[in-house]
Write a protein that holds these residues in place. Structure first.
Motif, short mmCIF file in Angstrom:
data_model
loop_
_atom_site.label_atom_id
_atom_site.label_comp_id
_atom_site.label_asym_id
_atom_site.label_seq_id
_atom_site.Cartn_x
_atom_site.Cartn_y
_atom_site.Cartn_z
N ASN A 134 0.82 -1.22 0.00
CA ASN A 134 0.00 0.00 0.00
C ASN A 134 0.85 1.26 0.00
O ASN A 134 0.53 2.23 -0.70
N ARG A 135 1.94 1.26 0.76
CA ARG A 135 2.79 2.47 0.82
C ARG A 135 3.46 2.74 -0.51
O ARG A 135 3.56 3.89 -0.96
N VAL A 136 3.95 1.69 -1.16
CA VAL A 136 4.60 1.87 -2.46
C VAL A 136 3.57 2.32 -3.50
O VAL A 136 3.87 3.17 -4.34
N ALA A 137 2.36 1.78 -3.43
CA ALA A 137 1.32 2.22 -4.38
C ALA A 137 1.03 3.71 -4.20
O ALA A 137 0.90 4.44 -5.20
N ARG A 138 0.95 4.16 -2.96
CA ARG A 138 0.70 5.58 -2.72
C ARG A 138 1.81 6.43 -3.32
O ARG A 138 1.56 7.45 -3.96
N TRP A 139 3.07 6.02 -3.12
CA TRP A 139 4.19 6.75 -3.70
C TRP A 139 4.13 6.71 -5.23
O TRP A 139 4.33 7.74 -5.89
N ALA A 140 3.87 5.52 -5.79
CA ALA A 140 3.89 5.36 -7.24
C ALA A 140 2.82 6.21 -7.92
O ALA A 140 3.08 6.83 -8.96
N PHE A 141 1.64 6.26 -7.34
CA PHE A 141 0.56 7.05 -7.95
C PHE A 141 0.70 8.53 -7.64
O PHE A 141 0.66 9.37 -8.54
N ARG A 142 0.87 8.88 -6.38
CA ARG A 142 0.84 10.28 -5.96
C ARG A 142 2.14 11.02 -6.28
O ARG A 142 2.12 12.14 -6.79
N ASP A 143 3.27 10.41 -5.95
CA ASP A 143 4.55 11.11 -6.10
C ASP A 143 5.19 10.92 -7.46
O ASP A 143 5.69 11.87 -8.04
N LEU A 144 5.19 9.68 -7.95
CA LEU A 144 5.84 9.43 -9.24
C LEU A 144 4.91 9.74 -10.41
O LEU A 144 5.33 10.27 -11.42
N GLY A 145 3.63 9.38 -10.27
CA GLY A 145 2.68 9.65 -11.34
C GLY A 145 2.34 8.46 -12.22
O GLY A 145 1.82 8.64 -13.33
N LEU A 146 2.62 7.23 -11.76
CA LEU A 146 2.24 6.06 -12.55
C LEU A 146 0.72 5.95 -12.62
O LEU A 146 -0.01 6.51 -11.80
N HIS A 147 0.25 5.19 -13.60
CA HIS A 147 -1.19 5.02 -13.80
C HIS A 147 -1.68 3.62 -13.43
O HIS A 147 -2.79 3.47 -12.93
#
Length: 196
Positions: A134-147
């Motif tokens: 869950n933490r990596v998903a939050r970073w990936a979507f919110r901070d990095l911008g993955l879809h």
């Protein structure tokens, strides 16, 4: 290149990830941190590769500490190449390694990546993989911008299936005979979570 495709922007601009230092991701409620692997973690990484469950469901190297050091250096290179992001999962209080979580097969242009994770025996059943996912998903979507994030696991790996479902990764299907392990070809469940 097709002129129509030239008008489609990259989902994540090149340089957004590799141009910065890999972040430490904190999970205060669980007493965990996700941090880049360090050379002093090599003995713990090499020992993890010997765990029967990690060997069953992943494809770790069979080498020792020196190969673990090489792998840790590779993790750093892959971050700067914008090809993968790998964190050691550690206890916040004593920094001891509990597992690993990665986004591999990154395609910043398309905005996609695939999860890879494992947890050491002493930390299994305590929600460590779920918190890290869950933490990596939050970073990936919110901070990095993955879809789109994908998570695959052997169909018989019920623990990984539970993590995927609890983390909001919808089951999309079964990839037949998709991954070769020591005991032969495995069918793999494909789960995915999409931003938005």
């Amino acid at each position: 290149m097709n002129p129509i495709n030239e008008r489609i922007p990259d989902v994540v601009p090149a340089g957004r990830m590799g141009g910065a230092a890999q972040p430490v991701l904190r999970i205060p409620d669980a007493g965990l941190i996700l941090r880049p692997w360090r050379q002093e973690d090599a003995p713990a990484l090499a020992a993890a590769w010997q765990d029967p469950a990690i060997r069953q469901w992943n494809r770790p190297p069979t080498g020792g500490v020196e190969q673990a050091r090489e792998r840790i250096a590779r993790y750093g290179r892959r971050w700067h190449e914008e090809a993968a992001a790998t964190w050691g999962i550690a206890r916040a209080d004593d920094d001891s390694v509990l597992g690993s979580v990665s986004l591999g097969g990154m395609d910043l242009r398309q905005g996609t990546a695939e999860y890879i994770y494992w947890v050491l025996p002493a930390a299994r059943g305590a929600g460590v993989a779920l918190h890290a996912t869950n933490r990596v998903a939050r970073w990936a979507f919110r901070d990095l911008g993955l879809h789109r994030l994908e998570l695959t696991h052997g169909v018989a790996n019920t623990a990984s299936c539970r993590v995927a479902e609890k983390a909001g990764f919808a089951l999309e299907g079964t990839k037949r005979s998709a991954t070769l392990h020591a005991d032969g070809w495995h069918d793999m469940h494909l789960h995915a979570r999409v931003d938005g």
